[in-house]
Design an enzyme around this catalytic site. Structure first.
Site, PDB file in Angstrom:
ATOM      1  N   MET A   1     -11.320 -39.042   4.096  1.00  0.00           N
ATOM      2  CA  MET A   1     -11.962 -37.786   3.725  1.00  0.00           C
ATOM      3  C   MET A   1     -12.151 -36.863   4.932  1.00  0.00           C
ATOM      4  SD  MET A   1     -14.817 -39.156   1.006  1.00  0.00           S
ATOM      5  CE  MET A   1     -15.321 -37.518   0.516  1.00  0.00           C
ATOM      6  N   HIS A   2     -12.488 -35.627   4.630  1.00  0.00           N
ATOM      7  CA  HIS A   2     -12.977 -34.627   5.601  1.00  0.00           C
ATOM      8  C   HIS A   2     -11.918 -34.056   6.541  1.00  0.00           C
ATOM      9  CE1 HIS A   2     -16.725 -36.286   4.210  1.00  0.00           C
ATOM     10  NE2 HIS A   2     -16.623 -37.387   4.923  1.00  0.00           N
TER      11      HIS A   2
ATOM     12  N   ASP B   1     -11.565 -41.664  -0.309  1.00  0.00           N
ATOM     13  CA  ASP B   1     -11.418 -43.123  -0.210  1.00  0.00           C
ATOM     14  C   ASP B   1     -12.600 -43.900  -0.775  1.00  0.00           C
ATOM     15  OD1 ASP B   1     -13.100 -42.356   1.858  1.00  0.00           O
ATOM     16  OD2 ASP B   1     -11.854 -43.191   3.459  1.00  0.00           O
TER      17      ASP B   1
END
Length: 490
Positions: free
Chosen positions: A78-79, A237
């Site tokens: 992520m991110h 995830d």
């Protein structure tokens, strides 16, 4: 029919092949480089993700009838910030979730813009790993790259774009950008204005199981797949892993003891705690979840065993531990600072209560207990929102330890379920693909019919009572040391 789940991780991509009954037929993993051009920076080339995914797909399906691959889904780190220009070229290496260059941007968001504004707009506050601070960093430090932006996407969504041409994301992954109004599932216009982001730069939003396109004809020919192979949106995830562990619906809980640790609680309703101690994100089942993240979990035990005790005999060291619930030594598990619930990058690990009669086993026991005490902190925050699951599932490397499982059940005073198979985000991605293709009517049904419990650890009432007292003592340690920690950081 076959379904493929792709877990785009930080060091490798894992691909999983599943049949229409939910049985795992095979997995493949392909590595790619991770770059650290400056201290605290962490980057990858998105092109590496796609090239290794393509090779992994060929290897994974080498011995099956490829025309029977019906759908592909994702779970992904992520991110991360991926930026494309007007000709769909990657502008710069992706800035990853574990990159810490955005300290000033994060501070500006939380202090100048204010946590109250951020929480009102998104349900969350800023963390250095989130996507919005990265965009601000590029705007400030690489203005020439910022001016070239035509598309902003998350790591797994770059794969979906390469495979299908669909410019899309899902709500769970978008929740970690700090640009999404999580409760109302739309981009926050106020946050876009704050960050100088045009909404046209951002992908279309979807539920995680929703089809976003089909495989490009040229890739279908190269892989031997049908042109009708469905690409679904996928999930971040943690949300994908939660699907793979059956942590969906109302009040289900999963505890992950990996390098880092997470407490993941699924919820049908959107909830935010008063201090934004837990992440309030959308879930891949169409609802929401709360998540507490510890930066160091099983890695605390690995550090203690390998760096301090200089041993690889993890089981042997744990066999020396005899008196659970009676240890007078405490360990604060903040080797890399802490995220949930303290959000304190200056927090540090400590041993407290050591005396002349403290043994090696006492210290090892304190490390194991301290990690679970730290995870319980997030569950205590969830209680303030009226959420207190009676059962939690447990996964990750730490879940393989019988002693750690026993400690966990009694420290949390909850039943702890261990699953038959643990395939993480890749399994979740495959299940999402199957739902998107109509194999199951919804994510909860898919999880209920495929995720099986192998073993349940019951809490010991007497031991739980002892650990309740120890936990209340543990809770006093961080507040007592909080003001000291910044003075220890060079």
């Amino acid at each position: 029919m076959y379904y493929i789940g792709i877990d785009l991780g930080t060091s490798s991509v894992k691909l999983l092949l599943m049949d229409e009954q939910g049985a795992v037929l095979g997995t493949v993993s392909r590595d790619y480089p991770l770059y650290f051009p400056h201290p605290g920076w962490s980057q990858q080339n998105p092109e590496d993700w796609f090239s290794q995914t393509l090779e992994g797909l060929k290897e994974l399906t080498g011995s099956i009838d490829k025309s029977q691959v019906a759908g592909i889904g994702f779970g992904g780190q992520m991110h991360g910030l991926v930026m494309l220009d007007g000709e769909d070229r990657v502008i710069r290496p992706a800035i990853l979730w574990n990159d810490s260059r955005t300290a000033e941007e994060t501070k500006w968001l939380n202090v100048t813009i204010g946590k109250e504004t951020l929480s009102r707009c998104t349900g969350n506050i800023a963390f250095a790993g989130f996507t919005a601070p990265k965009i601000l960093w590029v705007r400030q430090h690489e203005p020439e790259n910022f001016r070239r932006i035509e598309k902003i996407m998350l790591p797994k969504d770059y794969l979906a774009y390469c495979l299908s041409g669909a410019f899309s994301t899902d709500y769970s992954d978008a929740s970690g950008t700090l640009l999404l109004d999580v409760e109302h599932k739309c981009w926050s216009k106020e946050m876009l204005d704050i960050c100088g982001v045009k909404e046209a730069w951002l992908p279309a939003l979807h539920e995680s199981w929703e089809p976003v396109g089909t495989l490009k004809p040229e890739l279908a020919a190269e892989l031997g797949f049908s042109r009708d192979t469905v690409i679904v949106a996928g999930a971040g995830d943690n949300a994908a892993a939660a699907v793979g562990t059956g942590t969906v619906g109302e009040g289900r809980c999963n505890l992950s003891l990996g390098t880092s640790g997470t407490v993941f609680i699924s919820s049908r309703n959107f909830r935010v705690d008063d201090r934004n101690s837990l992440h309030a994100f959308a879930h891949a089942d169409g609802h929401y979840h709360l998540m507490g993240c510890m930066l160091s979990a099983a890695s605390c035990n690995k550090w203690w065993m390998e760096e301090i005790l200089k041993t690889a005999d993890f089981d042997g060291e744990q066999k020396q531990i005899e008196k659970l619930g009676e240890n007078h030594v405490f360990f604060l598990p903040y080797l890399m600072g802490e995220r949930s619930p303290h959000n304190d990058p200056f927090a540090r690990a400590t041993f407290t209560g050591i005396t002349m009669d403290t043994t090696r086993a006492d210290m090892t026991q304190a490390v194991l207990e301290g990690v679970i005490f730290g995870l319980r902190d997030s569950l205590e925050v969830a209680k303030t929102l009226g959420i207190s699951p009676e059962v939690t599932r447990m996964c990750g490397g730490g879940a393989k330890s019988p002693l750690w499982r026993k400690m966990t059940a009694s420290i949390l005073n909850k039943k702890v379920e261990i699953l038959e198979n643990e395939e993480g985000p890749a399994m979740g991605g495959a299940l999402l693909a199957a739902v998107g293709c109509g194999q199951w009517p919804d994510v909860e049904t898919a999880a209920a019919q495929t995720v099986k419990v192998a073993y349940t650890e019951e809490p010991d009432p007497e031991l739980a009572e002892k650990y309740e007292k120890r936990y209340r003592q543990f809770q006093k340690l961080y507040p007592a040391l909080k003001d000291v920690f910044p003075e220890l950081v060079c």
